[in-house]
Design a protein around this motif. Structure first.
Motif, PDB file in Angstrom:
ATOM      1  N   TYR A  38      83.283 131.504  57.506  1.00  0.00           N
ATOM      2  CA  TYR A  38      83.211 130.381  56.573  1.00  0.00           C
ATOM      3  C   TYR A  38      83.553 129.105  57.332  1.00  0.00           C
ATOM      4  O   TYR A  38      84.578 129.034  58.009  1.00  0.00           O
ATOM      5  CB  TYR A  38      84.188 130.603  55.417  1.00  0.00           C
ATOM      6  N   ASP A  40      84.662 125.359  56.966  1.00  0.00           N
ATOM      7  CA  ASP A  40      85.226 124.431  55.976  1.00  0.00           C
ATOM      8  C   ASP A  40      84.742 123.001  56.215  1.00  0.00           C
ATOM      9  O   ASP A  40      83.954 122.746  57.129  1.00  0.00           O
ATOM     10  CB  ASP A  40      86.755 124.530  55.930  1.00  0.00           C
ATOM     11  N   GLU A  41      85.230 122.067  55.382  1.00  0.00           N
ATOM     12  CA  GLU A  41      84.792 120.656  55.438  1.00  0.00           C
ATOM     13  C   GLU A  41      85.045 120.018  56.801  1.00  0.00           C
ATOM     14  O   GLU A  41      84.313 119.136  57.229  1.00  0.00           O
ATOM     15  CB  GLU A  41      85.501 119.793  54.385  1.00  0.00           C
ATOM     16  N   SER A  42      86.092 120.464  57.487  1.00  0.00           N
ATOM     17  CA  SER A  42      86.427 119.863  58.783  1.00  0.00           C
ATOM     18  C   SER A  42      85.703 120.541  59.950  1.00  0.00           C
ATOM     19  O   SER A  42      85.882 120.149  61.100  1.00  0.00           O
ATOM     20  CB  SER A  42      87.940 119.914  59.014  1.00  0.00           C
ATOM     21  N   HIS A  46      86.424 130.089  59.726  1.00  0.00           N
ATOM     22  CA  HIS A  46      87.401 131.080  59.257  1.00  0.00           C
ATOM     23  C   HIS A  46      86.686 132.419  59.137  1.00  0.00           C
ATOM     24  O   HIS A  46      85.695 132.512  58.420  1.00  0.00           O
ATOM     25  CB  HIS A  46      87.974 130.686  57.896  1.00  0.00           C
ATOM     26  N   VAL A  90      92.212 129.428  54.264  1.00  0.00           N
ATOM     27  CA  VAL A  90      91.780 128.967  52.936  1.00  0.00           C
ATOM     28  C   VAL A  90      92.221 129.987  51.897  1.00  0.00           C
ATOM     29  O   VAL A  90      91.781 131.139  51.909  1.00  0.00           O
ATOM     30  CB  VAL A  90      90.246 128.770  52.878  1.00  0.00           C
ATOM     31  N   VAL A  97      83.328 127.984  47.360  1.00  0.00           N
ATOM     32  CA  VAL A  97      83.587 128.503  48.711  1.00  0.00           C
ATOM     33  C   VAL A  97      82.593 129.623  49.016  1.00  0.00           C
ATOM     34  O   VAL A  97      81.982 129.659  50.087  1.00  0.00           O
ATOM     35  CB  VAL A  97      85.045 129.009  48.844  1.00  0.00           C
ATOM     36  N   ASP A 100      79.119 128.519  49.835  1.00  0.00           N
ATOM     37  CA  ASP A 100      78.975 127.920  51.161  1.00  0.00           C
ATOM     38  C   ASP A 100      78.979 128.931  52.303  1.00  0.00           C
ATOM     39  O   ASP A 100      78.835 128.552  53.466  1.00  0.00           O
ATOM     40  CB  ASP A 100      80.069 126.872  51.397  1.00  0.00           C
TER      41      ASP A 100
END
Length: 147
Positions: A38, A40-42, A46, A90, A97, A100
């Motif tokens: 996964y 993430d936004e940054s 993960h 997360v 989530v 995505d």
């Protein structure tokens, strides 16, 4: 014609059978590693996570979700978001989530869900015809979490 049935005496100690150790305690959480991960936004990837066993409520509540009513394919997204407790760092796992995730990771989690929640239904007790040793086999094949 009358048949008689013989019952075996109960085991010496609770949870033990002759030749078999104590049963494993019930596992309710299972670790996994996503094939891709996964993002993430940054931009952090993960991969490791935890999924818990599903409850009856976990399977029923998504059926009342408007997104599921409009598109039944969305059921797995809502269901997976209810039982995954963590992906990497997360911990706020919600349908957004899961949406995505890469398709291969969603497929992995769907298979993982099926396997951990069907435990006991895909296992069979067998014995070796040569040595007569008893053991369990997973009829679903593969290791837990593999597709």
């Amino acid at each position: 014609m009358r048949r008689s049935v013989q019952f075996q005496a109960p085991p010496q100690e609770p949870g033990e059978r002759e030749g078999v150790g104590r049963p494993e305690p019930l596992r309710t959480e299972f670790a996994f590693d996503l094939p891709r991960g996964y993002v993430d936004e940054s931009g952090t990837v993960h991969r490791s996570g935890v999924m818990r066993l599903a409850t009856a409520r976990d399977e029923l509540v998504p059926l009342r979700d408007d997104r599921v009513r409009e598109n039944s394919a969305y059921l797995s997204v809502v269901l997976i978001s209810r039982v995954v407790t963590r992906i990497g760092t997360v911990e706020d796992i919600h349908p957004g989530v899961i949406e995505d995730l890469f398709a291969s990771d969603l497929a992995f989690l769907q298979d993982f869900y099926r396997r951990i929640n069907a435990e006991g239904h895909t296992r069979a007790a067998v014995s070796c015809p040569s040595c007569k040793e008893e053991f369990a086999v997973d009829l679903a094949g593969g290791r837990l979490g593999e597709s």
